[in-house]
Design an enzyme around this catalytic site. Structure first.
Site, PDB file in Angstrom:
ATOM      1  N   LYS A  29      -2.628   6.656   1.544  1.00  0.00           N
ATOM      2  CA  LYS A  29      -2.340   7.241   2.858  1.00  0.00           C
ATOM      3  C   LYS A  29      -1.392   8.427   2.699  1.00  0.00           C
ATOM      4  O   LYS A  29      -0.259   8.419   3.177  1.00  0.00           O
ATOM      5  CB  LYS A  29      -1.757   6.174   3.795  1.00  0.00           C
ATOM      6  CG  LYS A  29      -2.818   5.612   4.772  1.00  0.00           C
ATOM      7  CD  LYS A  29      -2.268   4.535   5.651  1.00  0.00           C
ATOM      8  CE  LYS A  29      -2.704   4.661   7.094  1.00  0.00           C
ATOM      9  NZ  LYS A  29      -4.151   4.477   7.316  1.00  0.00           N
ATOM     10  N   GLU A  38     -16.265   6.978   4.965  1.00  0.00           N
ATOM     11  CA  GLU A  38     -15.480   6.399   6.060  1.00  0.00           C
ATOM     12  C   GLU A  38     -15.826   7.049   7.393  1.00  0.00           C
ATOM     13  O   GLU A  38     -16.480   8.088   7.451  1.00  0.00           O
ATOM     14  CB  GLU A  38     -13.980   6.608   5.797  1.00  0.00           C
ATOM     15  CG  GLU A  38     -13.494   5.872   4.569  1.00  0.00           C
ATOM     16  CD  GLU A  38     -11.979   5.689   4.584  1.00  0.00           C
ATOM     17  OE1 GLU A  38     -11.456   5.168   5.581  1.00  0.00           O
ATOM     18  OE2 GLU A  38     -11.345   6.071   3.587  1.00  0.00           O
ATOM     19  N   ARG A  92       0.830  -1.194   0.000  1.00  0.00           N
ATOM     20  CA  ARG A  92       0.000   0.000   0.000  1.00  0.00           C
ATOM     21  C   ARG A  92       0.867   1.248   0.000  1.00  0.00           C
ATOM     22  O   ARG A  92       0.541   2.255  -0.641  1.00  0.00           O
ATOM     23  CB  ARG A  92      -0.927  -0.023   1.223  1.00  0.00           C
ATOM     24  CG  ARG A  92      -1.942   1.099   1.215  1.00  0.00           C
ATOM     25  CD  ARG A  92      -3.006   0.889   2.264  1.00  0.00           C
ATOM     26  NE  ARG A  92      -2.457   0.973   3.609  1.00  0.00           N
ATOM     27  CZ  ARG A  92      -3.148   0.647   4.703  1.00  0.00           C
ATOM     28  NH1 ARG A  92      -4.393   0.222   4.620  1.00  0.00           N
ATOM     29  NH2 ARG A  92      -2.597   0.763   5.892  1.00  0.00           N
TER      30      ARG A  92
END
Ligand SMILES: *Cc1c(COP(=O)(O)O)cnc(C)c1O
Length: 346
Positions: A191, A227, A84
């Site tokens: 992220k 989210e 990721r």
């Protein structure tokens, strides 16, 4: 620096307690230089650094912890974090840290700081861990908006307590349609550090009003669930487990994918990754949020425009409980690990 013998393991919260060493590697001249372990401490960078001026930075978060008999120290699916982080780096034009280098860095940091890994406490419902924070940022000086020419990869570590001291505590969410964390075509799916400061103001307002977190809706129609702060949203309706699909503005959580796997294989639930309206979610039998820090947080209520909907009488539902026990059981070596999610590093 706090020495391991000074740490009150039972008193740790989810906050920074520096450990002994950190891993640092620099990318310059078009390559990553061999990383070194050095004492944890401040770093010095140019005021013109790309990260300070243009937010060129990404991070990861994972836990190192003892399994049930306190033999070894393990990581949970660390290669998923490595992969990721590669995607995150690419999205904001930074050189990716190769998977093997990421693994070497986290292994070295855990081994070097193993006295900082909280002991497993059989009497506790939730365990402490050594939280690892890998991050990459543009440290090269740059004046115009452009990628920097030098980058730094750091992994530091902090012992932390369980996110919820008393184990499970259903959280109260505020649905705030005035703010969004990510938009279509933006960076919500990775992220990137720039995604997090934008949530601080709505979260501060929600907390002042007595809520635990903000439940974000999609930026285009203000209709679909995205989210919960920096955690993924799930609900259970009948025999289905539903979570928003990875549309580009939702982060692909490693806890999320683990929960989906367990729900399908071990609880016999029907997995639905799709668009989920707030209206539908308010009718859920159970709801919860997932992330590395809190693992699974049951959702007790959702408040939208002065109307509060209580989920499952504000209690922890049976599927939520079972998923929590199964995931923690696998993580701590209490249950078998058929997926090879656990990687021993000490
Ligand atoms: C990190 C993060 C999550 C949770 O991901 P995990 O891999 O489960 O820890 C969810 N949403 C956002 C926005 C995140 O930054």
């Amino acid at each position: 620096m706090v020495t391991p013998s000074e740490i009150q393991w039972n008193e740790l919260t989810f906050s920074l307690t520096p450990s002994k060493t950190m891993y640092v590697s620099v990318f310059s001249g078009n390559q990553w230089h061999p990383g070194v372990l050095q004492p944890y401490g401040n770093i010095s960078i140019s005021p013109a650094a790309g990260v300070l001026n243009y937010g060129q930075g990404v991070f990861e978060g994972l836990k190192a912890y003892h399994t049930k008999d306190n033999v070894g120290v393990v990581l949970f699916r660390p290669r998923d974090n490595a992969r990721r982080m590669i995607e995150s780096c690419e999205r904001i034009c930074m050189p990716a840290v190769p998977e093997e280098m990421f693994m070497e860095a986290v292994r070295n940091v855990v081994q070097s700081n193993k006295e900082y890994v909280p002991p497993y406490r059989p009497e506790a419902t939730a365990q402490g861990s050594l939280y690892l924070r890998p991050m990459v940022c543009g440290t090269g000086a740059v004046l115009g908006v452009a990628p920097a020419n030098e980058y730094t990869f750091i992994v530091f570590a902090s012992p932390v307590g369980p996110y919820f001291k008393t184990g499970f505590q259903p959280i109260k969410l505020k649905v705030d349609p005035h703010y969004h964390r990510a938009a279509p075509g933006g960076t919500g799916g990775v992220k990137a550090i720039g995604n997090y400061a934008v949530g601080m103001y709505p979260a501060k307002k929600a907390k002042q009003q007595g809520f635990s977190e903000v439940l974000y809706l999609d930026a285009k129609e203000d209709k679909y669930i995205e989210e919960v702060g920096a955690a993924n949203f799930f609900c259970i309706i009948g025999k289905s487990i539903i979570t928003p699909d990875l549309n580009g503005s939702i982060l692909s959580g490693i806890t999320r994918r683990s929960v989906l796997q367990l729900a399908q294989d071990q609880l016999g639930l029907k997995v639905e990754e799709r668009r989920l309206t707030l209206e539908e979610a308010l009718k859920a039998d159970e709801a919860f949020a997932t992330g590395t820090a809190a693992v699974i947080s049951p959702i007790g209520s959702m408040t939208f425009e002065d109307k509060t909907t209580i989920i499952k009488d504000g209690k922890v539902g049976p599927y939520t409980q079972k998923l929590y026990e199964t995931l923690l059981g696998i993580q701590h070596g209490i249950l078998p690990d058929p997926y090879n999610w656990i990687e021993r590093v000490v």
